[in-house]
Design a protein around this motif. Sequence first.
Motif, PDB file in Angstrom:
ATOM      1  N   LEU A   5       0.837  -1.286   0.082  1.00 37.75           N
ATOM      2  CA  LEU A   5      -0.070  -0.043  -0.086  1.00 37.75           C
ATOM      3  C   LEU A   5       0.875   1.320  -0.141  1.00 37.75           C
ATOM      4  O   LEU A   5       0.619   2.299  -0.587  1.00 37.75           O
ATOM      5  CB  LEU A   5      -0.901  -0.166   1.240  1.00 37.75           C
ATOM      6  N   GLY A   6       2.127   1.205   0.648  1.00 37.19           N
ATOM      7  CA  GLY A   6       2.838   2.392   0.605  1.00 37.19           C
ATOM      8  C   GLY A   6       4.063   1.972   1.486  1.00 37.19           C
ATOM      9  O   GLY A   6       4.289   1.055   2.319  1.00 37.19           O
ATOM     10  N   ALA A 126      -3.255   8.428   4.461  1.00 40.20           N
ATOM     11  CA  ALA A 126      -2.521   8.369   3.229  1.00 40.20           C
ATOM     12  C   ALA A 126      -1.939   9.781   2.565  1.00 40.20           C
ATOM     13  O   ALA A 126      -2.706  10.777   2.618  1.00 40.20           O
ATOM     14  CB  ALA A 126      -3.280   7.668   1.912  1.00 40.20           C
ATOM     15  N   THR A 127      -0.848   9.612   1.877  1.00 41.52           N
ATOM     16  CA  THR A 127      -0.235  11.142   1.444  1.00 41.52           C
ATOM     17  C   THR A 127      -1.031  11.539   0.532  1.00 41.52           C
ATOM     18  O   THR A 127      -0.981  12.568   0.084  1.00 41.52           O
ATOM     19  CB  THR A 127       1.233  10.827   1.286  1.00 41.52           C
ATOM     20  N   PRO A 156       1.929   5.300  -3.470  1.00 38.79           N
ATOM     21  CA  PRO A 156       2.724   5.489  -4.759  1.00 38.79           C
ATOM     22  C   PRO A 156       2.386   6.524  -5.571  1.00 38.79           C
ATOM     23  O   PRO A 156       0.927   6.987  -5.629  1.00 38.79           O
ATOM     24  CB  PRO A 156       2.356   4.115  -5.453  1.00 38.79           C
ATOM     25  N   PRO A 157       2.974   7.132  -6.432  1.00 44.55           N
ATOM     26  CA  PRO A 157       2.252   8.270  -7.630  1.00 44.55           C
ATOM     27  C   PRO A 157       1.199   7.663  -8.091  1.00 44.55           C
ATOM     28  O   PRO A 157       1.004   6.452  -8.638  1.00 44.55           O
ATOM     29  CB  PRO A 157       3.552   8.507  -8.509  1.00 44.55           C
ATOM     30  N   GLY A 158       0.359   8.563  -8.467  1.00 45.24           N
ATOM     31  CA  GLY A 158      -0.952   8.075  -9.127  1.00 45.24           C
ATOM     32  C   GLY A 158      -2.000   7.443  -8.008  1.00 45.24           C
ATOM     33  O   GLY A 158      -3.242   7.369  -8.743  1.00 45.24           O
ATOM     34  N   THR A 159      -1.809   7.331  -6.774  1.00 46.69           N
ATOM     35  CA  THR A 159      -2.680   6.861  -5.951  1.00 46.69           C
ATOM     36  C   THR A 159      -3.778   7.821  -5.826  1.00 46.69           C
ATOM     37  O   THR A 159      -3.615   8.979  -5.561  1.00 46.69           O
ATOM     38  CB  THR A 159      -2.258   6.741  -4.569  1.00 46.69           C
TER      39      THR A 159
END
Length: 240
Positions: A5-6, A126-127, A156-159
């Motif tokens: 997930l991260g 989440a960021t 991740p990028p695009g989340t």
Amino acid sequence: MDAVLGTVERIWRYPVKSTGGEAVEESAVDPRGLVGDRLYAVRDAEGKFGSGKSTRRFRRMPGLLQLRSRYPGGAVTALPELLDPDGAPVPDPTAFLRHHLRRTDVELSRESDISHFDQLPLSLLATATLDWIRGALPEVPTDERRFRPNLLVRTPPGTPPFVEDTWLGRTARIGESLQIRFERASERCVMTNEAQPGLPHSPAVLRTIATAHDLRLDALATVVRPGRVRAGDPVRLADA
């Protein structure tokens, strides 16, 4: 392989409930949550605990978020230090609180038979969600302190924002041994709007969350298997 997930970007512990907390590099986690988290609270003569809202168990006490708390040297066995709005430790927390809150009936109280929590043991943000809020409110300084998570998870990028919704009902592993279960989201209150050092008061924060996501923000979790969490730990779905 378990889905990632991260990673854990920051870990936040709040020694005194409803005050600003301390970022730590690692922490033990037991069924109650991060060890030492919200172990102390401000209690009034009626036995209610200082909070950002008033309920059957909690009393709204404006001004608490202007303060911070920390454990000296990180030792949870010690009485936490209370820091004034300038970041200086106060010698007598109860005396300072009575002056700061303008109440003569409050004291710093350690948790005993009544829990200081009004939510579940752990909050994860989440960021991707935090970045969306910053983009929606570019004029309002905002970081994760407004939402008081225990773990800020670098996604991740695009989340997409509010990805935490997809975690609910799932089990995740963090690091080597910690296992948690995502249960539900927090329903946010006016505490997200309140001023704290570096973050001005803004009613736009809660309005934005209400409009975009029905006041819900983060993922609350219970602890399935105790362990340790460290900054940089991967967060993996255990039931993928």
